[in-house]
Design a protein around this motif. Structure first.
Motif, PDB file in Angstrom:
ATOM      1  N   TRP B 136      20.814  41.378  56.410  1.00  0.00           N
ATOM      2  CA  TRP B 136      19.857  41.748  55.636  1.00  0.00           C
ATOM      3  C   TRP B 136      20.006  43.312  55.083  1.00  0.00           C
ATOM      4  O   TRP B 136      19.879  43.713  53.912  1.00  0.00           O
ATOM      5  N   ARG B 137      20.487  44.053  55.962  1.00  0.00           N
ATOM      6  CA  ARG B 137      20.820  45.566  55.631  1.00  0.00           C
ATOM      7  C   ARG B 137      21.861  45.523  54.554  1.00  0.00           C
ATOM      8  O   ARG B 137      22.041  46.205  53.592  1.00  0.00           O
ATOM      9  N   SER B 140      20.887  44.527  51.251  1.00  0.00           N
ATOM     10  CA  SER B 140      19.937  45.789  50.816  1.00  0.00           C
ATOM     11  C   SER B 140      21.059  46.788  49.915  1.00  0.00           C
ATOM     12  O   SER B 140      20.645  47.068  48.796  1.00  0.00           O
ATOM     13  N   PHE B 162      16.591  52.399  51.149  1.00  0.00           N
ATOM     14  CA  PHE B 162      16.071  51.209  51.494  1.00  0.00           C
ATOM     15  C   PHE B 162      15.359  51.203  52.885  1.00  0.00           C
ATOM     16  O   PHE B 162      15.953  52.058  53.935  1.00  0.00           O
ATOM     17  N   PRO B 165      15.275  47.105  57.604  1.00  0.00           N
ATOM     18  CA  PRO B 165      15.550  45.855  57.255  1.00  0.00           C
ATOM     19  C   PRO B 165      14.774  44.908  58.119  1.00  0.00           C
ATOM     20  O   PRO B 165      14.664  45.102  59.282  1.00  0.00           O
ATOM     21  N   PHE B 172      14.555  41.537  51.091  1.00  0.00           N
ATOM     22  CA  PHE B 172      15.295  42.780  51.144  1.00  0.00           C
ATOM     23  C   PHE B 172      15.315  43.713  50.098  1.00  0.00           C
ATOM     24  O   PHE B 172      14.915  43.156  48.776  1.00  0.00           O
ATOM     25  N   VAL B 173      15.266  44.935  50.346  1.00  0.00           N
ATOM     26  CA  VAL B 173      14.907  45.944  49.251  1.00  0.00           C
ATOM     27  C   VAL B 173      15.720  47.079  49.029  1.00  0.00           C
ATOM     28  O   VAL B 173      16.471  47.463  49.731  1.00  0.00           O
ATOM     29  N   TYR B 174      15.672  47.444  47.944  1.00  0.00           N
ATOM     30  CA  TYR B 174      16.357  48.793  47.545  1.00  0.00           C
ATOM     31  C   TYR B 174      15.437  49.703  46.534  1.00  0.00           C
ATOM     32  O   TYR B 174      15.012  49.262  45.553  1.00  0.00           O
ATOM     33  N   ARG B 287      11.191  49.027  42.991  1.00  0.00           N
ATOM     34  CA  ARG B 287      11.638  48.459  44.219  1.00  0.00           C
ATOM     35  C   ARG B 287      12.142  47.130  43.626  1.00  0.00           C
ATOM     36  O   ARG B 287      11.315  46.151  43.544  1.00  0.00           O
ATOM     37  N   GLN B 289      13.813  43.928  44.675  1.00  0.00           N
ATOM     38  CA  GLN B 289      13.795  42.746  45.875  1.00  0.00           C
ATOM     39  C   GLN B 289      14.560  41.635  45.591  1.00  0.00           C
ATOM     40  O   GLN B 289      14.936  41.129  44.597  1.00  0.00           O
TER      41      GLN B 289
END
Lengths: 243, 339
Positions: B136-137, B140, B162, B165, B172-174, B287, B289
């Motif tokens: 997940w990381r 991101s 981010f 995670p 997952f996000v940034y 954000r 996603q």
């Protein structure tokens, strides 16, 4: 016109098979082909999982399915079936296995009785495609990894969380509807009557208040042109789809 | 086998070409900054490699499939991936993360520093929690890489960070500052971003880890005000203010405490699902996603659609704030340091 329904005369196989038979190249011709198939069929009933060339496995598979389905259909007191079993099974003790072990195992089996996988063909072998043919319910460990039982795998984690969120959302909706229904119940009947006369459009929803919440929700969503929300069924179905 | 060797050769060539591209030509704006950052990274990596001097041997005890073995490896040079290369191709392909001495999570491409016991983790372990998290990381970070590259030159993109995670949030996000007001991506734009991300993943780029001085990190990120603020803070939390950990994938460099998965080939199905505008202490950010599955995890479209729909909702992860308030992100990861 007055033709008999073929599926009533003979069992319908639960697998896909080629309409044209393979000749299974050999010196003895068609008879040799049958000998080959008898050998493979006997081995499969005996060992329950075998690895062999793809063509031969695929050709034999139909005969195994047919034999087991006939055994289930007619039982061991049917002369023709017993002769069939005697012909196909080279080792005669396996006839007992067919009727006493395999028939009870597959009696209520809704899918095919055998499974076939493609097997890797490693360099020292000749270039033939390989396959693994097995009877369902055999005692060996499964060939494919089980991806549904381990709920820690990433797709299962994601699906489980989606499941939870979906349920929470639906329960919240139900609670909201119930609250609304309670509010309406506490109102005096005259109010309700007045309201219904004023707003004829809301009649259907007023009627719906008395129903079970699920049905009511289904009706409401049908009005909106959505699918009826299926709180538990949707994800129950989903699990079986995975892989 | 022959085909595989050819593929490897091809991969080698393409990475060389990639390096050549990194060193040549002149760029503008974002691209120029990225180019400079890469030069510094390569230089620092080279310096650290030369600092090793005389090669010493370490003993690595591997436990797991196909058999337990002891390997003699080079201190400060050999990585867990090299260990896997010695053992089996299957391990090379499936190992996403290494576990040292049963306590420390280690990147596949991070040189080993002492005698140790080694385990290789993959996505189908009985409990792949840490691998999932690393995946997940990594996603991101790739999302950040995509966001930095996907816009035209006139849009000035500044990556923020981010949040830690969490697979259970479904996406997952940034967080990115793209200097636009009220931008809402159309469906096609999201599709383009997804395809960019898939293209990025298909390059099979390795995640390279490098620990660098704060000064160098500050020089690398001189164009990015957010990262410049974060660097001293991160450093103070993990190493008494001296070093920070950088990751490079392709030509994208980012700050992260890691660990990441071995390379981008682990990413299979992958979608950028939404871009939400968020109000933070540091102004308006966006954000980004997405949702992804590792390679080999086949999910039918209906089920994957459910995951995509869920990933469209705003991720509840920590909103970006000024570094002094950053609490959970850059702390020395409890689970990364000690299991």
């Amino acid at each position: 016109m007055n033709q008999a329904d073929v599926t009533k005369l003979m069992s319908r196989l639960k697998i896909k098979y080629a309409p044209v038979r393979r000749r299974l190249k050999n010196i003895e011709g068609p008879e040799g082909r049958l000998k080959k198939i008898r050998k493979t069929l006997t081995a499969l009933v005996k060992h329950e999982r075998i690895e062999l060339n793809f063509n031969r496995a695929d050709e034999t598979r139909g005969y195994v399915e047919r034999l087991i389905s006939d055994a289930i259909r007619y039982g061991d007191c049917h002369r023709a079936t017993m002769e069939l079993a005697d012909y196909w099974l080279l080792e005669k003790q396996l006839i007992h296995k067919l009727f006493k072990v395999l028939v009870p195992r597959f009696e209520n089996c809704p899918v095919s009785y055998t499974r076939m996988y493609r097997a890797p063909n490693l360099p020292p072998d000749k270039g033939y495609e390989r396959a693994v043919l097995e009877l369902r319910g055999n005692p060996y460990p499964p060939l494919l990894p089980d991806t549904t039982a381990n709920r820690n795998l990433i797709h299962n984690v994601l699906l489980d969380e989606a499941h939870k969120e979906f349920r929470a959302q639906k329960y919240a909706e139900i609670a909201k509807k119930l609250e609304e229904a309670d509010e309406n119940m506490t109102k005096s009947p005259s109010d309700v009557a007045a309201e219904s006369s004023q707003e004829s459009e809301t009649e259907s929803s007023e009627e719906a208040e008395g129903q079970v919440p699920d049905e009511k929700m289904a009706q409401l969503s049908r009005e909106k042109g959505e699918q009826p929300p299926d709180i538990l069924g949707m994800f129950g179905l989903l699990r079986s789809y995975m892989y | 086998m022959f085909q595989r060797i050819c593929m490897n050769l091809f991969r080698k060539q393409s990475s060389e070409i990639n390096i050549k591209c990194r060193c040549g030509a002149t760029f503008q704006g974002n691209a120029e900054a990225r180019h400079q950052r890469n030069l510094l990274f390569t230089k620092e990596k080279q310096r650290q490699r030369e600092n090793i001097g005389r090669i010493e041997k370490i003993e690595v005890q591997y436990t797991g499939t196909p058999e337990d073995v002891t390997l003699m490896m080079n201190k400060g040079i050999s990585t867990p991936f090299n260990c896997a290369q010695h053992m089996s191709e299957m391990l090379m392909q499936r190992s996403a993360l290494a576990l040292i001495d049963d306590t420390t999570l280690w990147d596949m491409n991070h040189p080993l520093e002492a005698d140790c016991q080694l385990r290789l983790l993959h996505f189908r372990d009985p409990d792949p929690y840490h691998v999932n998290k690393a995946f997940w990381r990594s996603c991101s970070m790739l999302l950040g890489a995509m966001a930095e590259n996907v816009f035209k030159e006139e849009v000035h993109v500044e990556l923020h960070s981010f949040p830690s995670p969490n697979v259970k949030t479904g996406s997952f996000v940034y967080d990115v500052n793209i200097g636009l007001d009220n931008w809402q991506p159309s469906q096609d734009e999201l599709r383009i971003m997804s395809s960019q991300m898939v293209t990025l993943c298909q390059k099979n780029l390795k995640f390279e880890r490098l620990e660098v001085n704060v000064d160098l990190a500050l020089e690398m990120f001189k164009g990015n005000k957010y990262k410049r603020e974060q660097i001293p803070h991160i450093a103070s939390q993990i190493s008494e203010g001296k070093t920070v950990v950088l990751y490079r994938v392709g030509d994208h460099i980012d700050l992260s405490r890691g660990p990441m998965v071995g390379d981008t080939s682990f990413v299979g199905k992958c979608t950028v699902t939404a871009v939400h505008q968020i109000e933070t202490e540091q102004g308006i950010l966006y954000r980004f996603q997405g949702v992804a599955l590792p390679k080999g995890f086949l999910l039918n479209h209906f089920a994957y659609g459910i995951l995509e729909d869920r990933a469209k909702k705003l991720n509840p992860g920590r909103l970006p704030s000024a570094p002094s308030h950053v609490s959970d992100v850059f702390q020395p990861a409890s689970e990364a340091m000690s299991l």
